[in-house]
Design a protein around this motif. Sequence first.
Motif, short mmCIF file in Angstrom:
data_model
loop_
_atom_site.label_atom_id
_atom_site.label_comp_id
_atom_site.label_asym_id
_atom_site.label_seq_id
_atom_site.Cartn_x
_atom_site.Cartn_y
_atom_site.Cartn_z
N UNK A 1 10.22 6.24 4.85
CA UNK A 1 10.31 5.08 3.97
C UNK A 1 9.11 4.15 4.10
N UNK A 2 8.68 3.87 5.34
CA UNK A 2 7.66 2.85 5.58
C UNK A 2 6.31 3.40 6.01
N UNK A 3 6.24 4.66 6.41
CA UNK A 3 4.97 5.23 6.81
C UNK A 3 4.65 5.03 8.28
N UNK A 4 3.36 5.05 8.60
CA UNK A 4 2.89 5.16 9.98
C UNK A 4 3.15 3.89 10.80
N UNK A 5 3.40 4.12 12.09
CA UNK A 5 3.43 3.06 13.10
C UNK A 5 2.12 3.10 13.86
N UNK A 6 1.51 1.94 14.07
CA UNK A 6 0.21 1.87 14.75
C UNK A 6 0.32 1.63 16.25
N UNK A 7 1.22 0.72 16.66
CA UNK A 7 1.32 0.32 18.07
C UNK A 7 2.78 0.13 18.46
N UNK A 8 3.09 0.42 19.73
CA UNK A 8 4.46 0.29 20.23
C UNK A 8 4.47 -0.36 21.62
N UNK A 9 5.59 -1.00 21.91
CA UNK A 9 5.84 -1.55 23.24
C UNK A 9 7.30 -1.28 23.55
N UNK B 1 1.46 -0.84 7.49
CA UNK B 1 1.58 -1.67 6.29
C UNK B 1 1.76 -3.15 6.60
N UNK B 2 1.72 -3.52 7.89
CA UNK B 2 1.83 -4.92 8.28
C UNK B 2 3.21 -5.35 8.73
N UNK B 3 4.22 -4.52 8.53
CA UNK B 3 5.57 -4.86 8.96
C UNK B 3 5.70 -4.74 10.48
N UNK B 4 6.69 -5.43 11.02
CA UNK B 4 7.03 -5.29 12.44
C UNK B 4 8.38 -4.58 12.54
N UNK B 5 8.61 -3.93 13.67
CA UNK B 5 9.85 -3.18 13.84
C UNK B 5 10.51 -3.47 15.17
N UNK B 6 11.82 -3.46 15.16
CA UNK B 6 12.63 -3.45 16.39
C UNK B 6 13.53 -2.23 16.29
N UNK C 1 7.60 26.55 -4.88
CA UNK C 1 6.44 25.77 -4.50
C UNK C 1 6.59 24.27 -4.69
N UNK C 2 7.82 23.79 -4.70
CA UNK C 2 8.06 22.35 -4.89
C UNK C 2 7.66 21.57 -3.65
N UNK C 3 7.23 20.31 -3.81
CA UNK C 3 6.82 19.50 -2.65
C UNK C 3 8.01 19.11 -1.78
N UNK C 4 7.74 18.84 -0.52
CA UNK C 4 8.80 18.46 0.42
C UNK C 4 8.20 17.54 1.48
N UNK C 5 9.04 16.70 2.07
CA UNK C 5 8.56 15.66 2.98
C UNK C 5 8.43 16.15 4.41
N UNK C 6 9.40 16.93 4.88
CA UNK C 6 9.52 17.20 6.32
C UNK C 6 8.74 18.44 6.76
N UNK C 7 7.43 18.41 6.56
CA UNK C 7 6.63 19.52 7.07
C UNK C 7 6.23 19.26 8.52
N UNK C 8 5.49 20.21 9.11
CA UNK C 8 5.11 20.09 10.53
C UNK C 8 4.26 18.84 10.78
N UNK C 9 3.43 18.46 9.80
CA UNK C 9 2.62 17.26 9.97
C UNK C 9 3.51 16.01 10.05
N UNK C 10 4.55 15.99 9.22
CA UNK C 10 5.53 14.90 9.28
C UNK C 10 6.18 14.86 10.67
N UNK C 11 6.55 16.04 11.19
CA UNK C 11 7.13 16.11 12.53
C UNK C 11 6.16 15.64 13.60
N UNK C 12 4.87 15.99 13.43
CA UNK C 12 3.87 15.53 14.39
C UNK C 12 3.74 14.01 14.39
N UNK C 13 3.84 13.39 13.22
CA UNK C 13 3.74 11.94 13.15
C UNK C 13 4.87 11.27 13.93
N UNK C 14 6.04 11.88 13.92
CA UNK C 14 7.15 11.35 14.71
C UNK C 14 6.92 11.61 16.20
#
Length: 275
Positions: A94-102, A138-143, A235-248
């Motif tokens: 939904x929101x895309x990449x996270x840059x930093x975590x604590x 995107x500038x949002x913060x997360x908890x 050949x339809x597009x899909x979200x959960x490919x290996x790159x998506x898994x790597x981002x997690x």
Amino acid sequence: LSAEQSKELAALAKQKGVVNYVGYNNVMNPANAYIKELVSSGKLGKIMRFSGTYDQDGLLDPTLPITWRHINKHSGSGALGDLGSHLLSISQFILGDINNVNALSKIVIPQRPKQEGSSELADVENDDLITILAEYENGAVGTIGASRVATGRKNYLAFEIQGTEGSVYYSLERMNEVNVYFTSDDSADRGFRNVFLGPDHKGYSAFYPASGIAIGYNDMKVLEAHELLSAITAGTPYACDFEFGWKIDRTVDAILKSAAEKQWVEVEKKYEEVM
């Protein structure tokens, strides 16, 4: 078991040109497709905050024996990988990449019986619960949190996304309901509205022609299988490919490092270098 392994697999899959899929089935929940549309359309305004947790109490009993879930060489991590990764998949979708975590993690039950009924104990190696602060690209913060010892919680995957013009709240324990608030509503009528999933929400119409008829967890698995099979056959597009898994997984790795070092950690982004 690591972001490095995921990155290698993602690169190989892209190089070979094959369909590649990771089973983050919550991404296929029609509720999350609707929430992503709310965010992407700008109806919620600028997104300020993501707040969520995935809590269960399935391992609250200290007499339950140790399993592969408690051993890092088999599981990679504890509540974070087992539960938190599914919440992170929704966040990524939904929101895309996270840059930093604590992060701060805790082992609540440090030892468990080696076998059911045994008096011999073995050490628990990973987190029973974890709490994370996050900064999004995107500038949002997360908890963000996860717990496998959350007293009273059975399958409590819940989150709220707050924007400058609206907010949305969702809980998987009430799978067919999405709560939405818009500042554009008349002030006399303003409040969270309860939206029932229906044919207007992506995926739902495969099961029922009318709103308010509950679909279930296994229906998400059907939608997941359909997404994969459609990718293979059409050949339809899909979200959960290996790159998506790597981002997690790269986010999970950063969280584990942060919890160990007790400091902010930047999330690795160097995927392109292996292509």
